[in-house]
Scaffold this motif. Structure first.
Motif, PDB file in Angstrom:
ATOM      1  N   LYS A   1       8.089  15.823  36.316  1.00 21.35           N
ATOM      2  CA  LYS A   1       8.890  15.397  37.440  1.00 21.35           C
ATOM      3  C   LYS A   1       9.073  13.878  37.344  1.00 21.35           C
ATOM      4  CE  LYS A   1       9.050  15.435  42.504  1.00 21.35           C
ATOM      5  NZ  LYS A   1       8.310  15.747  43.757  1.00 21.35           N
ATOM      6  N   ASP A   2      10.292  13.429  37.526  1.00 24.06           N
ATOM      7  CA  ASP A   2      10.629  12.002  37.421  1.00 24.06           C
ATOM      8  C   ASP A   2      10.440  11.457  36.007  1.00 24.06           C
ATOM      9  OD1 ASP A   2      11.163  11.925  40.189  1.00 24.06           O
ATOM     10  OD2 ASP A   2       9.041  11.556  40.623  1.00 24.06           O
ATOM     11  N   ALA A   3      10.535  12.335  34.993  1.00 23.13           N
ATOM     12  CA  ALA A   3      10.441  11.863  33.615  1.00 23.13           C
ATOM     13  C   ALA A   3      11.594  10.900  33.326  1.00 23.13           C
ATOM     14  CB  ALA A   3      10.494  13.035  32.649  1.00 23.13           C
ATOM     15  N   PRO A   4      11.339   9.771  32.661  1.00 30.00           N
ATOM     16  CA  PRO A   4      12.409   8.807  32.390  1.00 30.00           C
ATOM     17  C   PRO A   4      13.470   9.399  31.475  1.00 30.00           C
ATOM     18  CG  PRO A   4      10.457   8.259  31.122  1.00 30.00           C
ATOM     19  CD  PRO A   4      10.051   9.341  32.072  1.00 30.00           C
ATOM     20  N   SER A   5      14.709   9.059  31.731  1.00 27.15           N
ATOM     21  CA  SER A   5      15.816   9.549  30.915  1.00 27.15           C
ATOM     22  C   SER A   5      16.863   8.447  30.771  1.00 27.15           C
ATOM     23  CB  SER A   5      16.429  10.807  31.547  1.00 27.15           C
ATOM     24  OG  SER A   5      17.357  11.402  30.666  1.00 27.15           O
ATOM     25  N   ILE A   6      18.009   8.799  30.186  1.00 30.61           N
ATOM     26  CA  ILE A   6      19.091   7.838  29.988  1.00 30.61           C
ATOM     27  C   ILE A   6      20.402   8.465  30.468  1.00 30.61           C
ATOM     28  CG2 ILE A   6      18.071   6.608  28.039  1.00 30.61           C
ATOM     29  CD1 ILE A   6      19.757   8.398  26.195  1.00 30.61           C
ATOM     30  N   ASP A   7      21.390   7.646  30.635  1.00 33.81           N
ATOM     31  CA  ASP A   7      22.736   8.126  30.935  1.00 33.81           C
ATOM     32  C   ASP A   7      23.248   8.872  29.700  1.00 33.81           C
ATOM     33  OD1 ASP A   7      25.515   8.389  31.336  1.00 33.81           O
ATOM     34  OD2 ASP A   7      25.624   6.525  32.487  1.00 33.81           O
TER      35      ASP A   7
ATOM     36  N   SER B   1       7.872  -7.540  31.902  1.00 28.88           N
ATOM     37  CA  SER B   1       8.364  -7.631  33.269  1.00 28.88           C
ATOM     38  C   SER B   1       9.467  -6.632  33.565  1.00 28.88           C
ATOM     39  CB  SER B   1       8.885  -9.040  33.548  1.00 28.88           C
ATOM     40  OG  SER B   1      10.048  -9.307  32.798  1.00 28.88           O
ATOM     41  N   GLN B   2      10.124  -6.117  32.519  1.00 25.80           N
ATOM     42  CA  GLN B   2      11.218  -5.182  32.759  1.00 25.80           C
ATOM     43  C   GLN B   2      10.922  -3.791  32.233  1.00 25.80           C
ATOM     44  OE1 GLN B   2      14.550  -6.867  30.616  1.00 25.80           O
ATOM     45  NE2 GLN B   2      13.884  -6.080  28.660  1.00 25.80           N
ATOM     46  N   SER B   3       9.688  -3.540  31.755  1.00 24.41           N
ATOM     47  CA  SER B   3       9.365  -2.239  31.186  1.00 24.41           C
ATOM     48  C   SER B   3       9.415  -1.160  32.255  1.00 24.41           C
ATOM     49  CB  SER B   3       7.970  -2.267  30.545  1.00 24.41           C
ATOM     50  OG  SER B   3       6.977  -2.369  31.537  1.00 24.41           O
ATOM     51  N   PHE B   4       9.560   0.095  31.803  1.00 21.17           N
ATOM     52  CA  PHE B   4       9.702   1.227  32.721  1.00 21.17           C
ATOM     53  C   PHE B   4       8.528   1.321  33.677  1.00 21.17           C
ATOM     54  CE2 PHE B   4       8.867   5.722  33.714  1.00 21.17           C
ATOM     55  CZ  PHE B   4      10.026   6.003  34.418  1.00 21.17           C
ATOM     56  N   PHE B   5       7.341   1.010  33.170  1.00 18.30           N
ATOM     57  CA  PHE B   5       6.144   1.113  33.993  1.00 18.30           C
ATOM     58  C   PHE B   5       5.744  -0.221  34.612  1.00 18.30           C
ATOM     59  CE2 PHE B   5       5.913   4.786  31.242  1.00 18.30           C
ATOM     60  CZ  PHE B   5       5.618   5.785  32.147  1.00 18.30           C
ATOM     61  N   GLY B   6       6.560  -1.262  34.393  1.00 16.36           N
ATOM     62  CA  GLY B   6       6.311  -2.541  35.057  1.00 16.36           C
ATOM     63  C   GLY B   6       5.100  -3.277  34.541  1.00 16.36           C
ATOM     64  N   GLY B   7       4.721  -3.058  33.280  1.00 17.21           N
ATOM     65  CA  GLY B   7       3.602  -3.801  32.717  1.00 17.21           C
ATOM     66  C   GLY B   7       2.273  -3.126  32.997  1.00 17.21           C
ATOM     67  N   PRO B   8       1.181  -3.804  32.747  1.00 22.81           N
ATOM     68  CA  PRO B   8      -0.138  -3.210  32.867  1.00 22.81           C
ATOM     69  C   PRO B   8      -0.468  -2.805  34.293  1.00 22.81           C
ATOM     70  CG  PRO B   8      -0.301  -5.588  32.554  1.00 22.81           C
ATOM     71  CD  PRO B   8       1.135  -5.227  32.343  1.00 22.81           C
ATOM     72  N   SER B   9      -1.210  -1.726  34.428  1.00 22.15           N
ATOM     73  CA  SER B   9      -1.524  -1.213  35.761  1.00 22.15           C
ATOM     74  C   SER B   9      -2.748  -1.879  36.365  1.00 22.15           C
ATOM     75  CB  SER B   9      -1.758   0.300  35.685  1.00 22.15           C
ATOM     76  OG  SER B   9      -2.785   0.595  34.771  1.00 22.15           O
ATOM     77  N   HIS B  10      -3.566  -2.524  35.541  1.00 18.44           N
ATOM     78  CA  HIS B  10      -4.764  -3.200  36.046  1.00 18.44           C
ATOM     79  C   HIS B  10      -4.740  -4.662  35.623  1.00 18.44           C
ATOM     80  CE1 HIS B  10      -6.827   0.474  37.317  1.00 18.44           C
ATOM     81  NE2 HIS B  10      -6.335   1.021  36.227  1.00 18.44           N
ATOM     82  N   THR B  11      -5.137  -5.545  36.522  1.00 23.81           N
ATOM     83  CA  THR B  11      -5.229  -6.958  36.194  1.00 23.81           C
ATOM     84  C   THR B  11      -6.596  -7.239  35.591  1.00 23.81           C
ATOM     85  OG1 THR B  11      -3.737  -7.553  37.991  1.00 23.81           O
ATOM     86  CG2 THR B  11      -5.149  -9.304  37.111  1.00 23.81           C
TER      87      THR B  11
END
Length: 513
Positions: A62-68, A332-342
């Protein structure tokens, strides 16, 4: 309109930066965008080829990334890698088998059909796999071009449409002939122009900077590190006296760093350089602080305060220059918005434009670290500046475990100076990613001249790495370590014990704090 290069669409791959770098190694320009990129933006970029990266998702999530889907009709060659291949299979009408036996690590692949993509590699070779889903039924017009023991369609292709997919990762070194596969896609299939050189980058960037800045002036926070040094020289070549640089001496720098920067930028390059002595301010803010994360935040905040105060007195400045690199842009523009933990906060001048109302100019934002060094060499900057090892933004404050005091800084500056000099003497400095000393909050008993001592302990840290993301401890010869230890203990007052750190990243980080 001339084709620009290769567009990489990132689905959260851990290897996306590696894909971009591998392409650039072939002197072809590459850019990375998230899957949300519009068809209009792709037409504007006008790539000669598109690569769909791998990623952690399943195409059936569900909500798997795709393209136009319109991207598939642009008449532009496409290569899907791992998840990218599975997504191509699904969008083009094939069937993806979810789950099943996982294929991970070095895997033998056998070519079973002639193709432009796999031309010139042996019938059987080793690749790097990392997947569970696979393309079970091929889309119409496609045929299998390679298989493994566990995956019938380890690679597929439609030669007419120039659309290909590989279940393995050609960008990693573990894939034996990955370089040939990438070259085949770039040259034979896409006809990509090999015009990505540092000389061409410099000429193009100078024109861009002139057009962006116009008659306005620019302020740059100069640290003396590789990125800010190269940015300063490039900007100076483009706009000359309209560049104003600020060097803030926070007291946390290497020995004689202030003098080195002053000599380089006022004598050799004749840059407009303002030096701000803020040592007392930084030390007073750090008094009593032990927590490393708090240290970083205090140093970052104080830097901004000092920089803002200095900039107020500079008239006609409309732009702030920053040494942002391409990995920062990708993250900064990746699909997952970069690392999930600081893991740790990074000290930079982020936030200054919003606070100061200045427009940004980022001359290095298209480059990876090794390319920045290459640009520096092309600009005529000496190797001792272009090939300097990375130095943490908070400086020696994060190499002093515990409270930062002036006496500790004085000790560590002398220690660092001797480690670096001995490393250069034995040809180790330029073959290690970083080599430095850490002042531990440990005192131990020693004997010097028949007298008992109770003094500080230094840990030497040396690592090898390609990009700093992972690192292994450096196997430095014992006689060199002995020379470092003896020199430090004999020449640096306050140290009577030296140890060597043999931990790798992960699980450790390169810096101790």
């Amino acid at each position: 309109m001339e084709k620009e290069g290769i567009l990489i669409i990132d689905f959260g791959s851990q290897y996306v930066q590696l894909i971009a770098r591998r392409i650039r190694e072939h002197k072809v320009h590459s850019i990375v965008y998230p899957p949300t990129i519009s068809i209009e933006k792709i037409k504007e970029i006008n790539p000669c080829g598109i690569i769909l990266s791998g990623g952690p998702s399943s195409v059936y999530d569900k909500d798997a990334p795709s393209i136009d889907k319109c991207i598939l009709n642009l008449d532009v060659p496409i290569l899907g890698i791992c998840y990218g291949m599975q997504l191509l299979g699904k969008l083009l009408g094939g069937k993806i088998r979810k789950g099943g036996k996982r294929e991970y690590g070095r895997t033998a692949v056998v070519i079973n059909s002639k193709s432009s993509l796999l031309n010139g590699i042996p019938k059987k070779s080793i690749t790097w796999m990392s997947h569970r889903d696979k393309v079970e039924i091929l889309p119409k017009g496609f045929h299998s071009i390679a298989e493994s023991a566990n995956t019938k369609n380890a690679a597929f292709g439609d030669e007419k449409r120039k659309i290909y997919g590989v279940q393995f990762h050609p960008e990693v070194a573990h894939t034996e002939y990955g370089g040939i596969i990438i070259s085949n896609f770039l040259v034979s299939i896409c006809g990509a122009p090999k015009n990505w050189t540092m000389k061409s980058f410099i000429n193009k960037k100078i024109d861009e900077i002139k057009a962006q800045v116009g008659d306005d002036e620019v302020i740059l926070g100069l640290s003396g590190g590789v990125d800010s040094t190269v940015a300063a020289v490039l900007l100076h070549r483009a706009i000359g006296k309209k560049l104003h640089s600020v060097f803030i001496d926070n007291g946390l720098l290497r020995k004689n760093e202030r003098e080195r920067v002053k000599g380089l930028f006022t004598k050799n390059i004749q840059l407009d350089l303002k030096i701000v002595d803020a040592r007392e301010k930084f030390l007073s803010q750090l008094k009593g602080v032990i927590d490393p994360e708090q240290k970083r935040k205090i140093i970052g905040r104080t830097f901004i305060e000092v920089f803002e105060e200095t900039a107020k007195n500079m008239k006609n400045v409309s732009f702030l220059a920053q040494g942002t690199l391409y990995p920062d842009v990708i993250e900064s523009q990746s699909f997952f918005g970069g690392p999930s933990h600081t893991i740790k906060s990074h000290h930079n001048v982020g936030g200054l434009p919003e606070k100061m109302g200045l427009k940004l100019v980022e001359p290095l934002r298209d480059l990876f670290k090794d390319e920045v060094r290459a640009v520096g060499r092309e600009l005529g900057i000496a190797r001792e500046n272009t090939d300097r090892q990375p130095f943490p933004g908070p400086g020696l404050a994060v190499r002093i475990l515990g409270e930062v005091k002036k006496e500790y800084l004085d000790i560590l500056k002398e220690v660092d100076d001797r480690i670096v000099n001995i490393a250069k003497k034995h040809g180790i400095y330029y073959t290690t990613w970083q080599i430095f000393g850490v002042l531990l909050p440990v005192k131990s008993v020693g004997v010097m001249g028949d007298a008992r001592t109770y003094e500080n302990t230094i840990a030497i840290r040396a690592v090898t790495s390609l990009d700093g993301m992972t690192a292994d401890w450096a196997r430095i010869p014992y006689d060199v370590l002995a020379e470092m230890s003896n020199t430090i203990i004999n020449e640096v007052e306050g140290v009577n014990r030296v140890v060597y750190d043999i931990s790798s990243k992960p699980p450790s980080t390169i810096e101790w704090e």
